[in-house]
Design an enzyme around this catalytic site. Sequence first.
Site, PDB file in Angstrom:
ATOM      1  CG  ASP A  68      -0.347  -0.438   2.611  1.00 51.19           C
ATOM      2  OD1 ASP A  68       1.082  -0.340   2.433  1.00 51.19           O
ATOM      3  OD2 ASP A  68      -1.034  -0.321   3.454  1.00 51.19           O
ATOM      4  CG  ASP A 137      -8.655  -0.924  11.575  1.00 46.21           C
ATOM      5  OD1 ASP A 137      -7.914  -2.155  11.312  1.00 46.21           O
ATOM      6  OD2 ASP A 137      -9.616   0.164  10.941  1.00 46.21           O
ATOM      7  CG  HIS A 139      -6.233  -2.086   8.734  1.00 42.37           C
ATOM      8  ND1 HIS A 139      -6.280  -0.712   9.438  1.00 42.37           N
ATOM      9  CD2 HIS A 139      -4.828  -2.285   8.476  1.00 42.37           C
ATOM     10  CE1 HIS A 139      -5.404  -0.345   9.782  1.00 42.37           C
ATOM     11  NE2 HIS A 139      -3.820  -0.951   8.709  1.00 42.37           N
ATOM     12  CD  GLU A 144      -8.974   1.074   7.536  1.00 44.29           C
ATOM     13  OE1 GLU A 144      -8.733   0.485   8.670  1.00 44.29           O
ATOM     14  OE2 GLU A 144      -8.263   2.156   7.657  1.00 44.29           O
TER      15      GLU A 144
HETATM   16  C1  GLP Z   1      -0.298   0.389   8.697  1.00 44.05           C
HETATM   17  C2  GLP Z   1      -0.452  -0.103   7.539  1.00 44.05           C
HETATM   18  C3  GLP Z   1      -0.754  -1.803   7.251  1.00 44.05           C
HETATM   19  C4  GLP Z   1       0.311  -2.402   8.518  1.00 44.05           C
HETATM   20  C5  GLP Z   1      -0.198  -1.324   9.697  1.00 44.05           C
HETATM   21  C6  GLP Z   1      -0.207  -1.768  11.630  1.00 44.05           C
HETATM   22  O1  GLP Z   1      -1.570   1.216   8.621  1.00 44.05           O
HETATM   23  N1  GLP Z   1      -0.583   0.112   6.364  1.00 44.05           N
HETATM   24  O2  GLP Z   1      -0.209  -2.326   6.297  1.00 44.05           O
HETATM   25  O3  GLP Z   1       0.406  -3.689   8.637  1.00 44.05           O
HETATM   26  O4  GLP Z   1      -1.066  -0.334   9.616  1.00 44.05           O
HETATM   27  O5  GLP Z   1       0.796  -1.242  11.834  1.00 44.05           O
HETATM   28  P1  GLP Z   1       1.911  -1.189  12.933  1.00 44.05           P
HETATM   29  O6  GLP Z   1       3.100  -2.844  12.649  1.00 44.05           O
HETATM   30  O7  GLP Z   1       2.557  -0.723  13.400  1.00 44.05           O
HETATM   31  O8  GLP Z   1       0.887  -1.195  14.137  1.00 44.05           O
END
Ligand code: GLP
Length: 237
Positions: A68, A137, A139, A144
Amino acid sequence: MIDFQIVDTYDELCRRGADIIAAQIQKKPNSVLGLATGSSPVGIYQNLIARYRSGELDFSKITSVNLDEYVGLGGDHPQSYRYFMQKNLFDSVNIDPKKTFVPNGLAEDSAAECAAYDRKIEELGGIDLQLLGIGLDGHIGFNEPGDCFVESTHLVALHPSTIAANARFFESVDEVPRSALTMGIGSIMRARKILLIANGAAKKEIVQKAVSGPVTPQIQASVLQLHPDVTVIYSKD
Ligand code: GLP
């Protein structure tokens, strides 16, 4: 089928996660790796860099496709996911820059960019190993919670909880982009192997729901229960 592993430390998570990715690279040196951003994979990337430096790993034939990118951020913006990948992995290993793909957050025509990204993944023959983090959440990528699973790469409006969670990386919450381009659930589920990692007490409940709760688009990661080869590693710290 999910192989769910719980370990005590983030170090252990990173070792095991890097073992799985290293095994993939050694078995198939021209693998297509689906890569992720966020804080969770940082230690895995450090571990892979150390293995590259010791001569254990060669990235020269690897292709990467990232999950992404924020809409509105160019690759030189320190909070863009392209920048993250350069700093946390690509600049430190011998991957060919021309074989690293991240959606273009500055594309004027986002629908065309998304379609081109899906064509690219298809041309590459799909993803051999997809690395995933998980949002609070549920995702994956930026898919989402919603009423359905979206098949292909698409433009998403970020949830207020995701904007709040990611504000820690920006000067203020107002600077967090409100939308992103994300690979769809279809491309993720077509990956031949999936590795999801999560760490810390705050993620415990959502990981449990994803791994063993009902399969529902309200928790997008729960769809992984339908994939034949998924490893989930959760560490307590
Ligand atoms: C972000 C990314 C995800 C990631 C998630 C968790 O928004 N788009 O790909 O897995 O949030 O992030 P973190 O590892 O910093 O908790």
